[in-house]
Enzyme design. Structure first.
Site, PDB file in Angstrom:
ATOM      1  N   HIS A  88       2.851  -5.233   0.931  1.00 22.55           N
ATOM      2  CA  HIS A  88       4.223  -4.734   1.017  1.00 22.55           C
ATOM      3  C   HIS A  88       4.455  -3.685  -0.059  1.00 22.55           C
ATOM      4  O   HIS A  88       4.107  -3.885  -1.227  1.00 22.55           O
ATOM      5  CB  HIS A  88       5.227  -5.875   0.834  1.00 22.55           C
ATOM      6  CG  HIS A  88       6.654  -5.438   0.973  1.00 22.55           C
ATOM      7  ND1 HIS A  88       7.231  -5.162   2.194  1.00 22.55           N
ATOM      8  CD2 HIS A  88       7.621  -5.191   0.042  1.00 22.55           C
ATOM      9  CE1 HIS A  88       8.488  -4.792   2.011  1.00 22.55           C
ATOM     10  NE2 HIS A  88       8.743  -4.790   0.708  1.00 22.55           N
ATOM     11  N   SER A  89       5.062  -2.546   0.344  1.00 21.10           N
ATOM     12  CA  SER A  89       5.409  -1.462  -0.568  1.00 21.10           C
ATOM     13  C   SER A  89       4.157  -0.978  -1.301  1.00 21.10           C
ATOM     14  O   SER A  89       3.192  -0.566  -0.662  1.00 21.10           O
ATOM     15  CB  SER A  89       6.527  -1.917  -1.518  1.00 21.10           C
ATOM     16  OG  SER A  89       7.191  -0.832  -2.096  1.00 21.10           O
ATOM     17  N   MET A  90       4.113  -1.042  -2.627  1.00 24.46           N
ATOM     18  CA  MET A  90       2.894  -0.666  -3.345  1.00 24.46           C
ATOM     19  C   MET A  90       1.684  -1.410  -2.790  1.00 24.46           C
ATOM     20  O   MET A  90       0.599  -0.846  -2.623  1.00 24.46           O
ATOM     21  CB  MET A  90       3.043  -0.976  -4.825  1.00 24.46           C
ATOM     22  CG  MET A  90       1.724  -0.984  -5.604  1.00 24.46           C
ATOM     23  SD  MET A  90       1.865  -1.877  -7.158  1.00 24.46           S
ATOM     24  CE  MET A  90       0.139  -2.018  -7.630  1.00 24.46           C
TER      25      MET A  90
END
Length: 255
Positions: A88-90
């Site tokens: 998720h995300s990074m």
């Protein structure tokens, strides 16, 4: 336990492993609650980057290459059964680079890569000035705007002294990351987004298709950037369905 890669639930008879990579500032505990909602044939693992939770005394990593150099040898011994990656995300960018590294080394390829709440690396813009270069006060203000960090942490100078170096290092991993077009993945890629996450809409998520020669798809869930928590049950149902389809396909069924 201080290992970089660790199981969150022990299921020795599981047919598949799901390895989850956290968002900036997060740790393995972000996924601990998933175990109870995943079926018995999926064993849940997570990456615990240095600098947080039970690795708080280990300096955080602020370069993608250094992170991958640590991750690859930690992951390879656990590729004795089919596996999927979720980030998720990074964590999505790191999961994508990890999948490419494993494929290039010919040691294994995920049955599916799940990328969540993240702009594809080939179109990612770095803010000016980069967030990891902000002062402690400015970075604290950004964290408060994002709304993911408890106010009790933001208001505690001692906790912030521990947390800011971690979030700064994680942001540097992504903001200093240099996109390299090749090699493309060959595995399926599923991209997830939140309907109220203005920076990562479905048109943006659709461009994750450019990172693989395999099939790709995207799905939006109700919620903001952290929909993986607020819409957890729906997210896990989708992951389970897709990995079940992969399992059936491997046994002669249809994907």
């Amino acid at each position: 336990m201080t290992t970089l890669v660790r199981p969150l639930v022990h299921r020795p008879h599981a047919t598949m492993r799901l390895l989850c990579l956290p968002y900036a500032g997060g740790g393995a505990s972000a996924y601990r609650g998933w175990a109870a909602e995943l079926p018995a044939d999926i064993e849940l693992w997570a990456v615990q980057p240095p600098g947080r939770e039970d690795r708080v005394l280990t300096p955080p990593i602020d370069r993608m290459d250094d992170l991958l150099n640590a991750l690859v040898p930690a992951v390879v011994p656990h590729l004795d059964r089919p596996f999927a990656l979720f980030g998720h995300s990074m964590g999505a960018v790191v999961a994508w680079e990890l999948a490419r590294a494993l494929q290039q080394l010919e040691v294994g390829s995920p049955v599916r890569l799940f990328v969540s709440g993240c702009v594809p690396p080939q179109i990612r813009d770095v803010p000016e000035p980069p967030l990891h270069t902000l002062s402690d006060a400015e970075l604290g203000d950004r964290l408060r705007q994002w709304g993911a960090t408890p106010e009790a942490v933001l208001a505690d100078p001692e906790l912030m002294a521990l947390f800011l170096p971690v979030i700064r290092a994680d942001l540097a991993v992504v903001e200093n990351h240099v996109y390299r077009a090749a090699p493309l993945l060959t595995c399926p890629v599923s991209a997830f987004g939140g309907t109220d996450d203005g920076d990562v809409g479905d048109a943006v998520l659709a461009r994750w298709s450019e990172t693989t020669t395999g099939p790709s798809d995207c799905r939006m869930f109700p919620g903001d950037h952290f929909f993986l928590h607020s819409a957890r049950t729906a997210v896990l149902e989708d992951i389970t369905d897709r990995l079940g389809a992969v399992s059936s396909y491997g046994k002669g069924g249809t994907a």
